[in-house]
Scaffold this motif. Structure first.
Motif, PDB file in Angstrom:
ATOM      1  N   LYS A   1       0.819  -1.221   0.000  1.00 17.23           N
ATOM      2  CA  LYS A   1       0.000   0.000   0.000  1.00 17.23           C
ATOM      3  C   LYS A   1       0.849   1.265   0.000  1.00 17.23           C
ATOM      4  O   LYS A   1       0.567   2.204  -0.750  1.00 17.23           O
ATOM      5  N   SER A   2       1.858   1.294   0.828  1.00 15.14           N
ATOM      6  CA  SER A   2       2.686   2.499   0.949  1.00 15.14           C
ATOM      7  C   SER A   2       3.515   2.734  -0.307  1.00 15.14           C
ATOM      8  O   SER A   2       3.558   3.855  -0.831  1.00 15.14           O
TER       9      SER A   2
ATOM     10  N   ARG B   1       2.586   5.843  -2.650  1.00 11.47           N
ATOM     11  CA  ARG B   1       3.528   6.955  -2.883  1.00 11.47           C
ATOM     12  C   ARG B   1       3.759   7.164  -4.371  1.00 11.47           C
ATOM     13  O   ARG B   1       3.791   8.294  -4.856  1.00 11.47           O
TER      14      ARG B   1
ATOM     15  N   GLU C   1       0.126   8.428   4.741  1.00 10.38           N
ATOM     16  CA  GLU C   1       0.444   7.098   5.244  1.00 10.38           C
ATOM     17  C   GLU C   1      -0.406   6.851   6.481  1.00 10.38           C
ATOM     18  O   GLU C   1      -0.172   7.438   7.541  1.00 10.38           O
TER      19      GLU C   1
ATOM     20  N   ALA D   1      -3.042   5.566   2.241  1.00 13.61           N
ATOM     21  CA  ALA D   1      -2.778   4.147   2.484  1.00 13.61           C
ATOM     22  C   ALA D   1      -3.468   3.754   3.782  1.00 13.61           C
ATOM     23  O   ALA D   1      -3.188   4.324   4.839  1.00 13.61           O
TER      24      ALA D   1
ATOM     25  N   HIS E   1       9.168  -1.666  10.980  1.00 13.55           N
ATOM     26  CA  HIS E   1       7.708  -1.565  10.933  1.00 13.55           C
ATOM     27  C   HIS E   1       7.159  -2.339  12.117  1.00 13.55           C
ATOM     28  O   HIS E   1       7.667  -3.391  12.463  1.00 13.55           O
TER      29      HIS E   1
END
Length: 181
Positions: free
Chosen positions: A17-18, A22, A34, A82, A123
């Motif tokens: 997604k990120s 982007r 984000e 996202a 993360h």
């Protein structure tokens, strides 16, 4: 559809997604938000400990993201966000009353997602939560404005195709419900 698109990049953790978001925001020349950066500390602590979030845990977080979307809608701005948006009711909350929200669902199998999550650094989402992500996932229905892409495609290929499809949708007023690539 009226005005420029507001795109919500959705899917389970580790689907891209990120990265795709982007890239799409850059291609569209708009802002990118984000969603993970807007989780409250309690949510991050819970996920970091391998505990899945509940609907109640996600409620405030979704409200914040829905606020960004509503603001972009009011201002007539394009936006890419996202957000996992795993459940239909989450997507309804994010969309609100906007007719410009399109969900871009990044879909992949558990083995590929686990591989991607295992390769990530810095993360908070551990691979232990993959099963809970897939259990919560309600793919967009044919009545939802959504484009679905397999994550075996490159991020560049997804961005290029999504950009063309979004342009066609918003120029002609056509729908995107249930379209897959």
């Amino acid at each position: 559809m009226i005005g420029p698109p507001i795109v919500v990049m959705m899917g389970v953790a580790g689907c891209g997604k990120s990265s795709v978001g982007r890239g799409l925001a850059q291609a569209l020349g708009c802002a990118f938000i984000e969603g993970d950066q807007h989780h409250p500390p309690a949510n991050i602590a819970k996920m970091s400990s391998g505990i899945p979030l509940t609907d109640a845990d996600r409620e405030g977080w979704l409200a914040v993201l829905a606020g960004f979307i509503a603001e972009a809608d009011r201002d007539g701005r394009e936006l890419v966000v996202a957000c996992s948006a795993l459940k239909r009711r989450y997507r309804a909350q994010l969309r609100g009353t906007s007719l410009r929200v399109v969900f871009l669902h990044l879909r992949g199998d558990k083995a590929l997602i686990a591989s991607r999550m295992g390769a990530r650094t810095a993360h908070f989402m551990p691979t232990a939560l993959i099963d809970s992500q897939f259990a919560d996932l309600e793919p967009p229905g044919p009545d939802e404005a959504a484009l679905t892409y397999e994550i075996t495609l490159t991020a560049d290929a997804i961005v290029a195709d999504a950009r063309l499809r979004l342009a066609a949708m918003f120029e002609t007023g056509g729908g995107a419900a249930g379209e897959e690539t």
